[in-house]
Design an enzyme around this catalytic site. Structure first.
Site, PDB file in Angstrom:
ATOM      1  CB  ALA A   1      -1.078  -0.004   1.034  1.00 32.79           C
ATOM      2  CB  ALA A   2       4.392   2.217  -0.384  1.00 32.77           C
ATOM      3  N   GLY A   3       2.142   2.369  -2.564  1.00 29.14           N
ATOM      4  CA  GLY A   3       1.901   3.096  -3.868  1.00 29.14           C
ATOM      5  C   GLY A   3       0.486   3.907  -3.724  1.00 29.14           C
ATOM      6  CG  ASP A   4      -2.599   1.263  -2.900  1.00 25.40           C
ATOM      7  OD1 ASP A   4      -2.563   1.567  -4.088  1.00 25.40           O
ATOM      8  OD2 ASP A   4      -2.743   0.329  -2.251  1.00 25.40           O
TER       9      ASP A   4
HETATM   10  O1  RIB Z   1      -1.762  -2.262  -3.111  1.00 14.20           O
HETATM   11  C1  RIB Z   1      -1.982  -2.927  -1.983  1.00 14.20           C
HETATM   12  C2  RIB Z   1      -3.160  -3.663  -2.238  1.00 14.20           C
HETATM   13  O2  RIB Z   1      -3.001  -4.614  -3.326  1.00 14.20           O
HETATM   14  C3  RIB Z   1      -3.236  -4.741  -0.999  1.00 14.20           C
HETATM   15  O3  RIB Z   1      -4.117  -3.989  -0.116  1.00 14.20           O
HETATM   16  C4  RIB Z   1      -4.259  -5.967  -1.768  1.00 14.20           C
HETATM   17  O4  RIB Z   1      -5.520  -5.971  -1.529  1.00 14.20           O
HETATM   18  C5  RIB Z   1      -3.950  -5.834  -3.484  1.00 14.20           C
HETATM   19  O5  RIB Z   1      -5.091  -5.284  -3.954  1.00 14.20           O
END
Ligand code: RIB
Length: 302
Positions: free
Chosen positions: A251-254
């Site tokens: 989730a770093a990119g998110d």
């Molecule tokens: O970007 C990370 C996410 O990728 C995780 O939370 C997982 O659910 C996948 O979708």
């Protein structure tokens, strides 16, 4: 109040195993820790926007199972507007099986469940949210036709449209590019989109220029510890990453994208928004899990 950012995308329950290393094909490996946390690229990005100070609505699907209820509650608890998070009868919720190794690298298998049932019509039902937004964010964990429809609608409405091309398996359909203001691949996604390996700033710049040539408005290649490269028509600019000791990069990119969008709608300049997203992402990699790792605004103020 209408949300300034709308995320159209996935919600997953992440089943996370930590082990010293990632297993090889055919191998059974003893791990060290297991936990279950809310994730999904779309939901993570929505949580990042909310925690980093901007109003946000999520458009997506969950299954009619316990995970679905938990995923929705996790978003609501962060103040994400969830009227457009629908329950799909007879479907499971999206699930991600994640293994994280001692070097903080991960590999992820996703089972789409309800995410795979998000149709253009089911987004269109919530067109009022798109109309009211300033920024619309999509990823690639929901059907391609739904992403295509949303990008085109965002362009038609004159919104800022961000596509996080994750996970990327190959080139994007050529007619998508004209509808994208910011395309934000990481190294492996940039490679999938262009066919060229991306390992450093030079190769990232070449990939970014190719994607501009294909028609994207601007490209931000995220390069982990090597920072981010903004590629525009009049040149490129490197944004070094804050130095941290990573524990888990999930989730770093998110977090980067959520922070970037939150900063944009709060009036920061593009460059400030990139740097802000990077600071948020850097903090997230020092923590375990997807949504639990995403920082709050107060934790970023020096
Ligand atoms: O970007 C990370 C996410 O990728 C995780 O939370 C997982 O659910 C996948 O979708």
């Amino acid at each position: 109040m209408s949300a300034k950012v709308v995320v159209v995308g996935s919600l997953n329950m992440d089943l996370v195993a930590r082990a010293q290393r990632l297993p090889r094909p055919g191998e059974t490996l003893a791990g060290e820790q297991f936990f279950t946390v809310p994730g999904g690229k779309g939901a993570n990005q929505a949580v990042a926007v909310a925690r980093l100070g901007a109003s946000v609505a999520m458009v997506g699907n969950v299954g009619d199972d316990a995970y679905g209820q938990q995923l929705r509650q996790a978003l609501q608890a962060e103040g994400v507007e969830c009227q457009a998070v629908s329950v799909c009868p007879g479907s499971s919720s999206g699930v991600a099986l994640i293994t994280v190794d001692a070097a903080s690298q991960n590999c992820i298998v996703i089972i789409p469940g309800g995410n795979g049932l998000l149709t253009p019509a089911s987004v269109q039902r919530f067109d009022a949210l798109l109309q009211a937004a300033e920024v619309i964010i999509c990823q690639l964990e929901v059907p391609a036709e739904t992403v295509a429809w949303t990008l085109a609608r965002g362009r038609e409405l004159g919104k800022q449209v961000i596509l996080n091309p994750a996970p990327a398996t190959g080139p994007l359909p050529p007619d998508w590019f004209a509808n994208i203001d910011y395309l934000t691949p990481n190294e492996s996604e940039a490679r999938a989109l262009t066919g060229e390996p991306v390992t450093d700033l030079d190769s990232a710049r070449r990939a970014g220029e190719r994607l501009l040539h294909m028609g994207a408005g601007k490209v931000i290649v995220t390069l982990g510890a090597q920072g981010a490269l903004l590629v525009e028509r009049d040149g490129s600019r490197h944004f070094p990453a804050p130095h941290v000791r990573p524990l888990d990069t999930t989730a770093a990119g998110d977090t980067f994208i959520g922070g970037f969008a939150a900063a944009l709608v709060q009036g920061q300049t593009q460059d400030q928004a990139i740097a802000f997203g990077q600071r948020a992402a850097a903090l997230s990699v020092t923590r375990a899990g997807a949504q639990p790792s995403i920082p709050y605004l107060a934790q970023l103020i020096p």
